[in-house]
Design a protein around this motif. Structure first.
Motif, PDB file in Angstrom:
ATOM      1  N   ARG A 180      38.400-106.854-100.116  1.00  0.00           N
ATOM      2  CA  ARG A 180      39.168-107.137-101.903  1.00  0.00           C
ATOM      3  C   ARG A 180      39.449-105.680-102.328  1.00  0.00           C
ATOM      4  NH1 ARG A 180      37.787-110.707-105.233  1.00  0.00           N
ATOM      5  NH2 ARG A 180      36.389-112.357-104.915  1.00  0.00           N
ATOM      6  N   ARG A 181      38.675-104.483-101.263  1.00  0.00           N
ATOM      7  CA  ARG A 181      39.667-103.408-101.318  1.00  0.00           C
ATOM      8  C   ARG A 181      41.010-103.578-100.718  1.00  0.00           C
ATOM      9  NH1 ARG A 181      34.150-101.576-100.274  1.00  0.00           N
ATOM     10  NH2 ARG A 181      34.747-101.498 -97.631  1.00  0.00           N
ATOM     11  N   LEU A 182      40.610-104.089 -99.400  1.00  0.00           N
ATOM     12  CA  LEU A 182      42.758-104.542 -98.904  1.00  0.00           C
ATOM     13  C   LEU A 182      43.027-104.733 -99.558  1.00  0.00           C
ATOM     14  CD1 LEU A 182      43.869-104.040 -96.349  1.00  0.00           C
ATOM     15  CD2 LEU A 182      43.637-106.049 -95.508  1.00  0.00           C
ATOM     16  N   VAL A 183      43.611-105.450-100.859  1.00  0.00           N
ATOM     17  CA  VAL A 183      44.054-106.402-101.350  1.00  0.00           C
ATOM     18  C   VAL A 183      44.811-105.146-102.169  1.00  0.00           C
ATOM     19  CG1 VAL A 183      44.730-108.086-103.891  1.00  0.00           C
ATOM     20  CG2 VAL A 183      43.280-109.277-101.736  1.00  0.00           C
ATOM     21  N   ASP A 184      44.166-104.232-102.556  1.00  0.00           N
ATOM     22  CA  ASP A 184      44.381-103.562-104.033  1.00  0.00           C
ATOM     23  C   ASP A 184      45.245-102.374-102.579  1.00  0.00           C
ATOM     24  OD1 ASP A 184      43.723-103.989-105.954  1.00  0.00           O
ATOM     25  OD2 ASP A 184      41.755-103.440-105.715  1.00  0.00           O
ATOM     26  N   ILE A 185      45.090-101.883-101.387  1.00  0.00           N
ATOM     27  CA  ILE A 185      45.814-101.560-100.689  1.00  0.00           C
ATOM     28  C   ILE A 185      47.195-101.923-100.222  1.00  0.00           C
ATOM     29  CG2 ILE A 185      45.461-100.219 -97.729  1.00  0.00           C
ATOM     30  CD1 ILE A 185      42.514-100.130 -97.945  1.00  0.00           C
ATOM     31  N   LEU A 186      47.077-103.242 -99.832  1.00  0.00           N
ATOM     32  CA  LEU A 186      48.610-104.591 -99.394  1.00  0.00           C
ATOM     33  C   LEU A 186      48.861-104.412-100.840  1.00  0.00           C
ATOM     34  CD1 LEU A 186      46.370-107.168 -97.552  1.00  0.00           C
ATOM     35  CD2 LEU A 186      47.886-104.780 -96.978  1.00  0.00           C
ATOM     36  N   ILE A 187      48.430-104.190-101.890  1.00  0.00           N
ATOM     37  CA  ILE A 187      49.301-103.778-103.354  1.00  0.00           C
ATOM     38  C   ILE A 187      50.020-102.858-103.163  1.00  0.00           C
ATOM     39  CG2 ILE A 187      49.196-104.364-105.920  1.00  0.00           C
ATOM     40  CD1 ILE A 187      48.865-106.745-104.592  1.00  0.00           C
ATOM     41  N   THR A 188      49.213-101.796-103.018  1.00  0.00           N
ATOM     42  CA  THR A 188      50.055 -99.999-103.394  1.00  0.00           C
ATOM     43  C   THR A 188      51.285 -99.695-102.520  1.00  0.00           C
ATOM     44  OG1 THR A 188      47.569 -99.912-104.031  1.00  0.00           O
ATOM     45  CG2 THR A 188      48.956 -97.629-103.226  1.00  0.00           C
ATOM     46  N   GLY A 189      50.509-100.162-101.091  1.00  0.00           N
ATOM     47  CA  GLY A 189      51.030-100.359 -99.522  1.00  0.00           C
ATOM     48  C   GLY A 189      52.510-101.066 -99.965  1.00  0.00           C
ATOM     49  N   SER A 190      52.767-101.600-100.618  1.00  0.00           N
ATOM     50  CA  SER A 190      53.710-103.033-100.659  1.00  0.00           C
ATOM     51  C   SER A 190      54.542-102.628-102.228  1.00  0.00           C
ATOM     52  CB  SER A 190      53.660-104.330-101.530  1.00  0.00           C
ATOM     53  OG  SER A 190      52.553-105.250 -99.677  1.00  0.00           O
ATOM     54  N   ARG A 191      54.627-101.640-102.979  1.00  0.00           N
ATOM     55  CA  ARG A 191      55.448-101.316-103.968  1.00  0.00           C
ATOM     56  C   ARG A 191      56.756-100.566-103.256  1.00  0.00           C
ATOM     57  NH1 ARG A 191      53.537-101.849-108.629  1.00  0.00           N
ATOM     58  NH2 ARG A 191      51.859-102.313-109.098  1.00  0.00           N
ATOM     59  N   PRO A 192      57.986-101.003-103.866  1.00  0.00           N
ATOM     60  CA  PRO A 192      58.803 -99.661-103.599  1.00  0.00           C
ATOM     61  C   PRO A 192      58.927 -98.387-103.390  1.00  0.00           C
ATOM     62  CG  PRO A 192      59.677-101.519-104.902  1.00  0.00           C
ATOM     63  CD  PRO A 192      57.396-101.260-105.501  1.00  0.00           C
ATOM     64  N   ALA A 193      59.255 -97.860-102.448  1.00  0.00           N
ATOM     65  CA  ALA A 193      59.614 -96.207-102.447  1.00  0.00           C
ATOM     66  C   ALA A 193      59.829 -95.725-103.302  1.00  0.00           C
ATOM     67  CB  ALA A 193      60.003 -96.091-101.425  1.00  0.00           C
ATOM     68  N   LYS A 194      59.816 -95.051-103.756  1.00  0.00           N
ATOM     69  CA  LYS A 194      60.120 -93.978-105.131  1.00  0.00           C
ATOM     70  C   LYS A 194      61.045 -92.734-104.788  1.00  0.00           C
ATOM     71  CE  LYS A 194      57.312 -96.057-108.156  1.00  0.00           C
ATOM     72  NZ  LYS A 194      57.737 -96.403-110.439  1.00  0.00           N
TER      73      LYS A 194
END
Length: 194
Positions: A180-194
């Motif tokens: 479940r924690r990994l889901v949030d890490i994956l979502i954060t890591g999948s965001r576009p680079a700013k």
């Protein structure tokens, strides 16, 4: 002279029969998860509030019940995609579905060995479920990419591999919290680079 063919009508199951079937599947999932594939079918019938005859009318063999439980879980997972897509922003729909997928992995880990042992060709069951899951996840990722929440180069399969990987290397009973924690890490890591 033309042959007259008898029309066969396919009736929907009665509502009480449908409720009985759904209740049997719910109880069977819990029983198989808790006690494995050799759980007493009579106990499942009793806990579902039906007689053994009702259970066997719906599922003449243990294999059929196991497969139906597994397919029902796949359908719940697949239908959740539509619900989440309608009710949540794209990135939150993806996150909610991935969290539900973690629960699916837990159920699959317990039901899959039983299916492998009992069903003639469990590979077909798993192939169909994999294709359905991949299709649903692709749709969620596509929406999140379109909204700008997710990078364009994200491969949906990478998300599945990461979550399945956590489950496969699980050595402790708290692997689900880690996933479940990994889901949030994956979502954060999948965001576009700013």
């Amino acid at each position: 002279m033309p042959i007259k063919r008898k029309q066969v009508s396919v009736r929907k199951p009665r509502s009480d029969a449908q409720r009985n079937r759904e209740r049997i599947l719910e109880v069977a999932k819990e029983a198989f998860t808790r006690s494995g594939a050799n759980t007493s079918l009579d106990d499942i019938a009793r806990d579902a509030g039906v007689g053994p005859g009702t259970l066997y009318r719906h599922f003449p063999a243990r294999e059929e019940l196991l497969e139906a439980v597994y397919r029902t879980e796949i359908e719940k997972l697949a239908s959740a995609e539509q619900k989440f897509a309608e009710e949540l922003p794209p990135i939150e729909a993806l996150r909610a579905w991935l969290l539900l997928f973690v629960d699916y992995i837990a159920a699959k880990q317990l039901i899959a060995p039983a299916l492998n042992a009992l069903v003639g060709d469990p590979k077909k069951v798993f192939e169909v479920s994999y294709a359905r899951i991949h299709e649903v996840l692709r749709a969620l990722v596509k929406r999140a990419i379109k909204s700008g929440d997710i990078r364009k180069d994200l491969d949906p399969i990478d998300l599945l591999r990461a979550l399945i990987g956590v489950a496969n290397v699980a050595t402790s009973p708290d692997w689900q919290q880690s996933a479940r924690r990994l889901v949030d890490i994956l979502i954060t890591g999948s965001r576009p680079a700013k």
